[in-house]
Design a protein around this motif. Structure first.
Motif, PDB file in Angstrom:
ATOM      1  N   VAL A  31       0.816  -1.144   0.006  1.00 40.68           N
ATOM      2  CA  VAL A  31       0.165  -0.094  -0.146  1.00 40.68           C
ATOM      3  C   VAL A  31       0.983   1.300   0.143  1.00 40.68           C
ATOM      4  CG1 VAL A  31      -1.734   1.167   1.209  1.00 40.68           C
ATOM      5  CG2 VAL A  31      -1.791  -1.150   1.315  1.00 40.68           C
ATOM      6  N   VAL A  32       0.776   1.868  -1.020  1.00 51.01           N
ATOM      7  CA  VAL A  32       1.722   3.273  -1.223  1.00 51.01           C
ATOM      8  C   VAL A  32       0.778   4.654  -0.760  1.00 51.01           C
ATOM      9  CG1 VAL A  32       3.125   4.765  -2.567  1.00 51.01           C
ATOM     10  CG2 VAL A  32       2.842   2.337  -3.107  1.00 51.01           C
ATOM     11  N   VAL A  33       0.994   5.311   0.352  1.00 48.92           N
ATOM     12  CA  VAL A  33       0.556   6.315   0.606  1.00 48.92           C
ATOM     13  C   VAL A  33       1.209   7.551   0.206  1.00 48.92           C
ATOM     14  CG1 VAL A  33      -0.397   7.395   2.876  1.00 48.92           C
ATOM     15  CG2 VAL A  33      -0.359   4.961   2.516  1.00 48.92           C
ATOM     16  N   SER A  34       0.428   8.603  -0.384  1.00 47.59           N
ATOM     17  CA  SER A  34       0.858   9.741  -0.676  1.00 47.59           C
ATOM     18  C   SER A  34      -0.316  10.686  -0.471  1.00 47.59           C
ATOM     19  CB  SER A  34       1.468   9.816  -1.829  1.00 47.59           C
ATOM     20  OG  SER A  34       1.952  11.171  -2.153  1.00 47.59           O
ATOM     21  N   GLN A 103       2.178   9.987   7.384  1.00 48.11           N
ATOM     22  CA  GLN A 103       2.101   9.351   8.626  1.00 48.11           C
ATOM     23  C   GLN A 103       0.637   9.080   8.844  1.00 48.11           C
ATOM     24  OE1 GLN A 103       4.549   8.009  10.113  1.00 48.11           O
ATOM     25  NE2 GLN A 103       3.792   7.543  12.015  1.00 48.11           N
ATOM     26  N   PHE A 104      -0.361   9.954   9.036  1.00 45.89           N
ATOM     27  CA  PHE A 104      -1.536   9.766   9.266  1.00 45.89           C
ATOM     28  C   PHE A 104      -2.205   8.756   8.299  1.00 45.89           C
ATOM     29  CE2 PHE A 104      -1.148  13.826  11.533  1.00 45.89           C
ATOM     30  CZ  PHE A 104      -0.815  13.441  12.805  1.00 45.89           C
ATOM     31  N   GLY A 105      -2.003   8.896   6.855  1.00 43.57           N
ATOM     32  CA  GLY A 105      -2.717   8.144   6.061  1.00 43.57           C
ATOM     33  C   GLY A 105      -2.215   6.621   6.173  1.00 43.57           C
ATOM     34  N   ALA A 106      -0.949   6.422   6.564  1.00 44.69           N
ATOM     35  CA  ALA A 106      -0.543   5.079   6.801  1.00 44.69           C
ATOM     36  C   ALA A 106      -1.135   4.481   7.965  1.00 44.69           C
ATOM     37  CB  ALA A 106       1.013   5.108   6.953  1.00 44.69           C
ATOM     38  N   GLY A 107      -1.274   5.352   8.961  1.00 46.43           N
ATOM     39  CA  GLY A 107      -1.851   4.960  10.201  1.00 46.43           C
ATOM     40  C   GLY A 107      -3.192   4.712  10.037  1.00 46.43           C
ATOM     41  N   ALA A 108      -3.843   5.416   9.259  1.00 45.74           N
ATOM     42  CA  ALA A 108      -5.357   5.039   8.932  1.00 45.74           C
ATOM     43  C   ALA A 108      -5.644   3.591   8.237  1.00 45.74           C
ATOM     44  CB  ALA A 108      -5.958   6.118   8.098  1.00 45.74           C
ATOM     45  N   VAL A 109      -4.720   3.238   7.374  1.00 43.53           N
ATOM     46  CA  VAL A 109      -4.540   2.286   6.861  1.00 43.53           C
ATOM     47  C   VAL A 109      -4.568   0.928   7.726  1.00 43.53           C
ATOM     48  CG1 VAL A 109      -3.410   0.447   5.202  1.00 43.53           C
ATOM     49  CG2 VAL A 109      -4.178   2.993   4.464  1.00 43.53           C
ATOM     50  N   VAL A 110      -3.453   1.089   8.542  1.00 45.29           N
ATOM     51  CA  VAL A 110      -2.933  -0.004   9.525  1.00 45.29           C
ATOM     52  C   VAL A 110      -4.229  -0.145  10.460  1.00 45.29           C
ATOM     53  CG1 VAL A 110      -1.445  -0.290  11.547  1.00 45.29           C
ATOM     54  CG2 VAL A 110      -0.496   0.396   9.351  1.00 45.29           C
ATOM     55  N   ASP A 111      -4.778   0.950  11.064  1.00 50.06           N
ATOM     56  CA  ASP A 111      -5.851   0.963  12.123  1.00 50.06           C
ATOM     57  C   ASP A 111      -7.152   0.303  11.349  1.00 50.06           C
ATOM     58  OD1 ASP A 111      -7.349   1.651  14.484  1.00 50.06           O
ATOM     59  OD2 ASP A 111      -8.542   2.844  13.138  1.00 50.06           O
ATOM     60  N   ALA A 112      -7.224   0.504  10.079  1.00 51.20           N
ATOM     61  CA  ALA A 112      -8.359  -0.335   9.543  1.00 51.20           C
ATOM     62  C   ALA A 112      -8.229  -1.810   9.252  1.00 51.20           C
ATOM     63  CB  ALA A 112      -8.611   0.375   8.109  1.00 51.20           C
ATOM     64  N   ALA A 125       4.498  -0.350  12.138  1.00 55.63           N
ATOM     65  CA  ALA A 125       3.356  -0.084  11.816  1.00 55.63           C
ATOM     66  C   ALA A 125       2.410   0.352  12.924  1.00 55.63           C
ATOM     67  CB  ALA A 125       2.895  -1.380  11.018  1.00 55.63           C
ATOM     68  N   ALA A 126       2.728  -0.531  14.112  1.00 58.11           N
ATOM     69  CA  ALA A 126       1.773  -0.131  15.342  1.00 58.11           C
ATOM     70  C   ALA A 126       1.979   1.296  15.620  1.00 58.11           C
ATOM     71  CB  ALA A 126       2.345  -1.151  16.594  1.00 58.11           C
ATOM     72  N   ALA A 127       3.155   1.710  15.645  1.00 54.97           N
ATOM     73  CA  ALA A 127       3.581   3.249  15.916  1.00 54.97           C
ATOM     74  C   ALA A 127       2.580   3.987  14.949  1.00 54.97           C
ATOM     75  CB  ALA A 127       4.913   3.664  15.964  1.00 54.97           C
ATOM     76  N   ALA A 128       2.758   3.824  13.738  1.00 53.37           N
ATOM     77  CA  ALA A 128       1.657   4.445  12.798  1.00 53.37           C
ATOM     78  C   ALA A 128       0.271   4.554  12.938  1.00 53.37           C
ATOM     79  CB  ALA A 128       2.089   3.991  11.278  1.00 53.37           C
ATOM     80  N   GLY A 129      -0.271   3.220  13.292  1.00 54.58           N
ATOM     81  CA  GLY A 129      -1.551   3.188  13.687  1.00 54.58           C
ATOM     82  C   GLY A 129      -2.041   3.959  14.877  1.00 54.58           C
TER      83      GLY A 129
END
Length: 192
Positions: A31-34, A103-112, A125-129
């Motif tokens: 998953v590429v987040v930009s 960072q927030f976009g990656a965290g939103a994906v990890v959270d989902a 990944a946990a830190a981003a989430g």
């Protein structure tokens, strides 16, 4: 050969930029987040696609759709599916600039993903989430106050920044295919 930085022990991994993608162990899905600058995503997505990964373009607007597509892919495979979430950041002559929106976009994906039970996450990944979960209510403000957001607002693109901050506003997991914008189904652009 694995290294301490390839996160191979984890199902969900997180890194920054093209160098980060190269550092991680190969993944079934990347998953590429930009969030505010898709031009940064293309070289990373191309490299992941060339390596044989299914590549999704994710962020705040489609985090749940991306996680659902990954859960569907895992069900289709009938086996644990490895996922690398790559925050694009901004490539500079000094390396990748940390971009808070990514960072927030990656965290939103990890959270989902975690909410769907795909939760064997690396510490990165946990830190981003957790960054996303802890600051999620302030994401709209943080995107407009961050460096990239401020630059875009100064260019008259405030509405683009505000639109990028809309969580789960779209239901398209945005499958990446080189020479094509995006395909509509996760299997459409997967490697043969």
């Amino acid at each position: 050969m694995s290294t301490p930085f390839d996160q191979h022990r984890y199902q969900v991994r997180h890194e920054w930029g093209a160098a980060g993608l190269a550092r991680l162990a190969p993944a079934d899905v990347v998953v590429v987040v930009s969030v505010l600058g898709e031009h940064e995503a293309v070289p990373i997505a191309d490299a992941a696609h060339a390596a044989g990964s299914l590549v999704l373009l994710g962020g705040l607007r489609n985090a749940s759709a991306v996680a659902s597509a990954i859960a569907d892919e895992q069900a289709l495979r009938g086996a644990r599916t490895s996922v690398s979430v790559i925050a694009a950041g901004e490539e500079t002559s000094a390396g990748v600039r940390f971009a808070v929106e990514d960072q927030f976009g990656a965290g939103a994906v990890v959270d989902a993903l975690v909410r769907r039970g795909i939760d064997h996450t690396s510490p990165e990944a946990a830190a981003a989430g957790e960054a996303y979960r802890g600051l999620g209510r302030a994401v709209r403000h943080l995107l407009t106050a961050g460096g990239t957001g401020q630059r875009l607002i100064a260019e008259g693109r405030r509405e683009d920044v505000m639109r990028a901050a809309d969580l789960d506003a779209g239901d398209d997991p945005r499958v990446y295919a080189p020479a094509l914008s995006v395909a509509s189904s996760p299997r459409a652009a997967s490697p043969e």
